[in-house]
Design a protein around this motif. Sequence first.
Motif, PDB file in Angstrom:
ATOM      1  N   ARG A  79      12.142 -67.134  78.203  1.00 33.71           N
ATOM      2  CA  ARG A  79      12.574 -68.534  78.273  1.00 33.71           C
ATOM      3  C   ARG A  79      12.374 -69.183  76.916  1.00 33.71           C
ATOM      4  NH1 ARG A  79       9.526 -73.284  80.558  1.00 33.71           N
ATOM      5  NH2 ARG A  79      11.049 -74.847  81.185  1.00 33.71           N
ATOM      6  N   THR A  80      13.367 -69.939  76.470  1.00 35.32           N
ATOM      7  CA  THR A  80      13.219 -70.754  75.272  1.00 35.32           C
ATOM      8  C   THR A  80      13.243 -72.226  75.680  1.00 35.32           C
ATOM      9  OG1 THR A  80      15.559 -71.101  74.688  1.00 35.32           O
ATOM     10  CG2 THR A  80      14.558 -68.996  74.042  1.00 35.32           C
ATOM     11  N   GLU A 113      17.272 -69.312  79.688  1.00 41.01           N
ATOM     12  CA  GLU A 113      16.446 -68.486  80.564  1.00 41.01           C
ATOM     13  C   GLU A 113      17.148 -67.160  80.810  1.00 41.01           C
ATOM     14  OE1 GLU A 113      15.549 -70.597  84.145  1.00 41.01           O
ATOM     15  OE2 GLU A 113      14.043 -71.887  83.190  1.00 41.01           O
ATOM     16  N   THR A 143       9.514 -73.479  71.707  1.00 41.16           N
ATOM     17  CA  THR A 143       8.613 -72.420  72.133  1.00 41.16           C
ATOM     18  C   THR A 143       9.389 -71.270  72.760  1.00 41.16           C
ATOM     19  OG1 THR A 143       8.291 -73.449  74.305  1.00 41.16           O
ATOM     20  CG2 THR A 143       6.705 -74.024  72.580  1.00 41.16           C
ATOM     21  N   GLU A 202       8.727 -68.160  75.671  1.00 39.57           N
ATOM     22  CA  GLU A 202       7.846 -67.688  76.741  1.00 39.57           C
ATOM     23  C   GLU A 202       8.335 -66.336  77.225  1.00 39.57           C
ATOM     24  OE1 GLU A 202       7.752 -70.583  79.831  1.00 39.57           O
ATOM     25  OE2 GLU A 202       7.023 -72.203  78.536  1.00 39.57           O
ATOM     26  N   HIS A 238       7.534 -63.601  80.197  1.00 39.87           N
ATOM     27  CA  HIS A 238       6.826 -63.452  81.478  1.00 39.87           C
ATOM     28  C   HIS A 238       5.897 -64.643  81.730  1.00 39.87           C
ATOM     29  CE1 HIS A 238       8.418 -59.453  82.102  1.00 39.87           C
ATOM     30  NE2 HIS A 238       7.944 -59.061  80.942  1.00 39.87           N
ATOM     31  N   GLY A 239       6.386 -65.830  81.380  1.00 38.31           N
ATOM     32  CA  GLY A 239       5.629 -67.043  81.644  1.00 38.31           C
ATOM     33  C   GLY A 239       4.511 -67.339  80.677  1.00 38.31           C
ATOM     34  N   GLN A 240       4.305 -66.477  79.683  1.00 43.70           N
ATOM     35  CA  GLN A 240       3.229 -66.669  78.718  1.00 43.70           C
ATOM     36  C   GLN A 240       3.803 -67.108  77.375  1.00 43.70           C
ATOM     37  OE1 GLN A 240      -0.086 -66.288  79.645  1.00 43.70           O
ATOM     38  NE2 GLN A 240       0.818 -65.998  81.683  1.00 43.70           N
ATOM     39  N   ASP A 241       3.099 -68.007  76.719  1.00 44.17           N
ATOM     40  CA  ASP A 241       3.521 -68.476  75.402  1.00 44.17           C
ATOM     41  C   ASP A 241       3.579 -67.293  74.443  1.00 44.17           C
ATOM     42  OD1 ASP A 241       4.043 -69.785  73.077  1.00 44.17           O
ATOM     43  OD2 ASP A 241       2.225 -71.003  73.064  1.00 44.17           O
ATOM     44  N   ALA A 242       4.735 -67.096  73.824  1.00 43.66           N
ATOM     45  CA  ALA A 242       4.930 -65.957  72.922  1.00 43.66           C
ATOM     46  C   ALA A 242       4.844 -66.370  71.466  1.00 43.66           C
ATOM     47  CB  ALA A 242       6.279 -65.299  73.197  1.00 43.66           C
ATOM     48  N   THR A 243       4.306 -67.534  71.202  1.00 42.15           N
ATOM     49  CA  THR A 243       4.225 -68.012  69.821  1.00 42.15           C
ATOM     50  C   THR A 243       2.892 -67.673  69.173  1.00 42.15           C
ATOM     51  OG1 THR A 243       3.434 -70.182  70.563  1.00 42.15           O
ATOM     52  CG2 THR A 243       5.807 -69.901  70.273  1.00 42.15           C
ATOM     53  N   TYR A 283       5.064 -58.285  71.926  1.00 35.97           N
ATOM     54  CA  TYR A 283       6.299 -59.035  72.134  1.00 35.97           C
ATOM     55  C   TYR A 283       7.506 -58.277  71.588  1.00 35.97           C
ATOM     56  CZ  TYR A 283       9.727 -62.824  71.911  1.00 35.97           C
ATOM     57  OH  TYR A 283      10.857 -63.581  72.059  1.00 35.97           O
TER      58      TYR A 283
END
Length: 359
Positions: free
Chosen positions: A22-23, A49, A83, A85, A87-92, A102
């Motif tokens: 997701r962005t 998404e 941002t 995401e 799998h629902g986790q922040d990928a930054t 990632y």
Amino acid sequence: MSSPTAGPTAPAPPQDAPPVLRTVGLTKHFPVRGSRGAVVHAVDGVDLELRRGEVVALVGESGSGKSTVARLVAQLLPRTGGTLELHGQDATATRRRAFRRYVRQVQMIFQDPFGSLNPVHTVRYHLTRAVRVQQGPLRGDALEQAVHGLLERVHLTPTVRYVDKFPHELSGGQRQRVAIARALAADPDVLLADEPISMLDVSIRLGILNLLADLRDRLHLAILYITHDIASARYFADRTAVMYAGRIVEQGDSESLTQDPKHPYTQLLISSAPDPDDLATRARGARGEAPSLVRPPTGCRFNPRCPFATELCRTETPELLDVEGRQVACWGYSDRDDRPRLGDVLDADGSRTDQGGNP
């Protein structure tokens, strides 16, 4: 490529399924060299998404920002804002281990299959290196089986015919299959396919799209498909997002979007491109040029080219509104009294046919 009416699509995942990727507000501004603070607004606030087992096409003419979105998602470019995401986790996160995890799960397939393969190395070298990087220090028979297994996945069989060839000894379609096999070595959850068929002969484009669809079904991949070809998006993608001047202006089910486009820009893309391979050229010629992204228009960025633009369109930026099961960024679908009157439909020759009233 011809304009097929049905594609190799499996049943789309339910829209309430959690997104794999997701962005939110994804933004990229490039500084203009030699200027004092000027920037190119390449991507401005893109929300996307991707769900497991789903293909989402990002469509737009040249310079719309769609390839920049792919490179931002692949983390090949730093973001100006927004941002990611996974799998629902922040990928930054900036930790090296999190970043490596990632990039294993989000793999890129580039437009030029020859340019993405080192011409001095064989197919075996490219795949062996990818397997060792992504799967650990395999050796001997295990490594050989992994390499041949990747070639089988992309239907380059018998594998012994291809494993020791150099890129120049392969056709364009075969090189692209090797590039896809290399991406699969990471066992990814997401594939980012940036114009993967635009440099291939028309006769083999369909084979690559069918391969990607087969991988989507067998491996339950989420695929972001970047293209200027709205016909192939209709054929291949479950959902399509239309991008213009750095922003998404319409998104929804691919079939309904192409059969009944709502945003004037989507109408323009479809009506002005009977030949999908010439989409970008015809779209520019039909209603003027795309705007400068150094000084983008205020309000709706399509307003200088839109036959329905009003003062509202020129001063205020529309949000994505829910319209008949899709999202459209156009004031014509709001309930404001000063909205534009969308009473015309563009014909294929660029002329307008009056339909009367609002949509």
